[in-house]
Design a protein around this motif. Structure first.
Motif, PDB file in Angstrom:
ATOM      1  N   MET A 162       0.054 -67.180  24.350  1.00 24.52           N
ATOM      2  CA  MET A 162       1.162 -66.259  24.599  1.00 24.52           C
ATOM      3  C   MET A 162       2.445 -66.748  23.921  1.00 24.52           C
ATOM      4  O   MET A 162       3.190 -65.954  23.335  1.00 24.52           O
ATOM      5  N   MET A 163       2.703 -68.048  23.971  1.00 22.14           N
ATOM      6  CA  MET A 163       3.930 -68.598  23.396  1.00 22.14           C
ATOM      7  C   MET A 163       3.871 -68.633  21.870  1.00 22.14           C
ATOM      8  O   MET A 163       4.840 -68.280  21.190  1.00 22.14           O
ATOM      9  N   ASP A 228       9.441 -62.757  29.455  1.00 20.00           N
ATOM     10  CA  ASP A 228       9.637 -64.150  29.837  1.00 20.00           C
ATOM     11  C   ASP A 228       9.404 -65.079  28.647  1.00 20.00           C
ATOM     12  O   ASP A 228      10.112 -66.074  28.466  1.00 20.00           O
ATOM     13  N   ILE A 229       8.416 -64.727  27.840  1.00 21.33           N
ATOM     14  CA  ILE A 229       8.142 -65.513  26.625  1.00 21.33           C
ATOM     15  C   ILE A 229       9.343 -65.464  25.690  1.00 21.33           C
ATOM     16  O   ILE A 229       9.780 -66.488  25.143  1.00 21.33           O
ATOM     17  N   ALA A 230       9.907 -64.268  25.501  1.00 24.67           N
ATOM     18  CA  ALA A 230      11.063 -64.115  24.607  1.00 24.67           C
ATOM     19  C   ALA A 230      12.261 -64.909  25.125  1.00 24.67           C
ATOM     20  O   ALA A 230      12.982 -65.558  24.353  1.00 24.67           O
ATOM     21  N   PHE A 235      15.930 -69.729  24.672  1.00 23.23           N
ATOM     22  CA  PHE A 235      16.626 -70.838  25.311  1.00 23.23           C
ATOM     23  C   PHE A 235      15.905 -72.184  25.120  1.00 23.23           C
ATOM     24  O   PHE A 235      16.170 -73.144  25.842  1.00 23.23           O
ATOM     25  N   GLU A 236      14.991 -72.226  24.130  1.00 23.29           N
ATOM     26  CA  GLU A 236      14.328 -73.485  23.735  1.00 23.29           C
ATOM     27  C   GLU A 236      13.472 -74.084  24.852  1.00 23.29           C
ATOM     28  O   GLU A 236      13.517 -75.282  25.120  1.00 23.29           O
ATOM     29  N   TYR A 237      12.664 -73.228  25.479  1.00 18.88           N
ATOM     30  CA  TYR A 237      11.720 -73.685  26.499  1.00 18.88           C
ATOM     31  C   TYR A 237      10.291 -73.362  26.074  1.00 18.88           C
ATOM     32  O   TYR A 237      10.049 -72.442  25.286  1.00 18.88           O
ATOM     33  N   GLU A 238       9.340 -74.129  26.618  1.00 23.92           N
ATOM     34  CA  GLU A 238       7.942 -73.738  26.665  1.00 23.92           C
ATOM     35  C   GLU A 238       7.632 -73.374  28.121  1.00 23.92           C
ATOM     36  O   GLU A 238       8.317 -73.833  29.044  1.00 23.92           O
ATOM     37  N   ILE A 239       6.595 -72.562  28.318  1.00 19.73           N
ATOM     38  CA  ILE A 239       6.140 -72.252  29.679  1.00 19.73           C
ATOM     39  C   ILE A 239       4.793 -72.926  29.892  1.00 19.73           C
ATOM     40  O   ILE A 239       3.859 -72.725  29.116  1.00 19.73           O
ATOM     41  N   ALA A 259       6.265 -73.184  34.869  1.00 17.41           N
ATOM     42  CA  ALA A 259       7.625 -73.706  34.777  1.00 17.41           C
ATOM     43  C   ALA A 259       8.133 -73.607  33.346  1.00 17.41           C
ATOM     44  O   ALA A 259       7.373 -73.729  32.383  1.00 17.41           O
ATOM     45  N   LEU A 260       9.418 -73.381  33.232  1.00 19.94           N
ATOM     46  CA  LEU A 260      10.101 -73.487  31.946  1.00 19.94           C
ATOM     47  C   LEU A 260      10.383 -74.964  31.698  1.00 19.94           C
ATOM     48  O   LEU A 260      11.025 -75.629  32.504  1.00 19.94           O
TER      49      LEU A 260
END
Length: 420
Positions: A162-163, A228-230, A235-239, A259-260
């Motif tokens: 997804m990411m 949520d992926i976008a 904001f420079e996160y992985e989930i 979690a982010l």
């Protein structure tokens, strides 16, 4: 050393095959040969690659055999497996298991039953990663500050797809099922329950705390959307679906949830079906363990490592304690603290944001970052995304419940925690 394998599926086949294929090196390391003698199956007509091992459908008869030195339980399930293992341990025969669900519910009883009988379960957590021995033996001089892990390869494969590939949850889940990473009913994996069972096992070794799945916070990845992926990318996160244990004074947090995670964290870089576990000890600092968390060969590798220990005469206390320690208590779910991410659709009208911030302030929440998006200039709705400062779980949940009953909110509200 003669071995019976109770349940000859993918892992059981791999155990039998590797014991025969690698017999010379295993014998050299164990000091004696380890021979798969009999396997218990449900269907004798199903073809299996078991290197000539005898197969039987009579579990009861195999459990009573005097010529078996060690039993390997790979049946799965809870009640039937527990009954079988209990019979074996009462006969003072060593046991090896890969059954995390069994241990999530019965590890205390099994620890008592196996007080003077070898009991191996390395394969129950993170497949081929030797995390049980690491916690119980390698880090035994440490107070464990925290454990943070990606413990379910199926969920990690889905989140990675997804990411990285922009694939929707339902599409990547279908692909995972086609590849054999996910079961026909994937709830156990994507709902966080598999990871929770593994976390409970690790927490008993780390903290001598004996919670059950019902006692801890468990959430899955089913409701994560492309929105949520976008947001995570912007904001420079992985989930990631994380399993987290953290000692706070004389209490322990236990939780499993998506979690982010900041992209620069090591655990954020673990992709595909791989597992990874970060363990922080007061003496050693942070250590990291990475590898295949599932699959026949990886899990069989862990099973056989326990068999070799038994052949060598190694018999550590099952959960790592020869004497009681000062008891730690479980942090109630509502008292867990973290930052929170919220996504909600609202009426695109003047004053809506002010109403939301007012509700937040009334429930000890404050916004740290905020984003608004409208997919259509003519739409009467907008999507709001925001991150809070650190807050209590109970306050975040109450805030979400109030929003759900507000007349300016449209549809469901999604909440996710941030692990920095």
């Amino acid at each position: 050393m003669r071995v019976a394998i109770l349940g000859v599926g993918t892992v059981g086949e791999a155990v039998a095959r590797i014991l025969v294929r690698n017999a010379s090196i295993i014998t050299a390391r164990a000091g004696k040969s380890i021979e798969p003698v009999v396997g218990v199956v449900r269907d004798l007509n199903k073809p299996r690659d078991v290197a000539g091992m005898h197969l039987s459908t009579d579990l009861s008869a195999v459990l009573e055999r005097d010529d078996i030195d060690v039993y390997v339980e790979l049946m799965g399930g809870v009640d039937g497996a527990y009954a079988a293992i209990k019979r074996v341990l009462e006969r003072k025969k060593p046991v090896v298991t890969a059954n995390k669900a069994l241990l999530a519910y019965h590890r205390d009883e099994l620890a008592r039953l196996s007080a003077d009988v070898p009991f191996g379960y390395e394969a129950s957590v993170a497949g081929g990663i030797p995390i049980i021995k690491t916690l119980r033996d390698g880090l035994s001089a440490n107070h464990i500050i925290s454990i943070k892990g990606i413990l379910n390869g199926t969920s990690n494969y889905i989140m990675t797809s997804m990411m990285k590939g922009g694939v929707k949850f339902k599409d990547v889940l279908k692909r995972a099922q086609e590849l054999g990473y996910a079961e026909a009913d994937p709830t156990f994996d994507v709902g966080g329950f598999d990871a929770a069972h593994k976390l409970l096992i690790l927490s008993s070794i780390a903290y001598d705390i004996h919670a059950r799945p019902e006692d801890i916070l468990i959430e899955g990845i089913e409701n994560i959307s492309s929105d949520d992926i976008a947001f995570a990318k912007e904001f420079e996160y992985e989930i990631k679906l994380l399993a987290i244990a953290r000692r706070i004074g004389e209490r322990v947090e236990l939780r499993v949830h998506p979690a982010l995670v900041p992209k620069d964290k090591m655990i954020a870089k673990v992709n595909g079906v791989m597992n990874a576990i970060s363990v922080a000890g007061d003496a050693v600092g942070e250590t990291m363990y990475y590898g295949a968390g599932a699959g026949g060969n990886a899990t069989a590798s862990a099973v056989i490592s326990d068999l070799i220990d038994i052949a060598r005469g190694i018999n550590p206390p099952m959960l790592g304690y020869k004497a009681p320690i000062a008891p730690l208590s479980l942090v109630p779910k509502g008292e867990i603290q973290s930052k929170f991410y919220f996504r909600l659709n609202v009426e695109d009208a003047v004053g809506v944001l002010a109403k939301i911030t007012k509700i937040m302030s009334e429930h000890a929440l404050s916004a740290d970052a905020f984003l608004q998006r409208r997919d259509d200039e003519n739409s009467l709705e907008a999507t709001l995304f925001f991150i809070t400062h650190t807050a209590f779980e109970k306050d975040a949940v109450k805030f979400m419940q109030i929003l759900k009953s507000s007349d300016f909110v449209r549809g469901e509200i999604f909440m996710m925690r941030i692990e920095e």
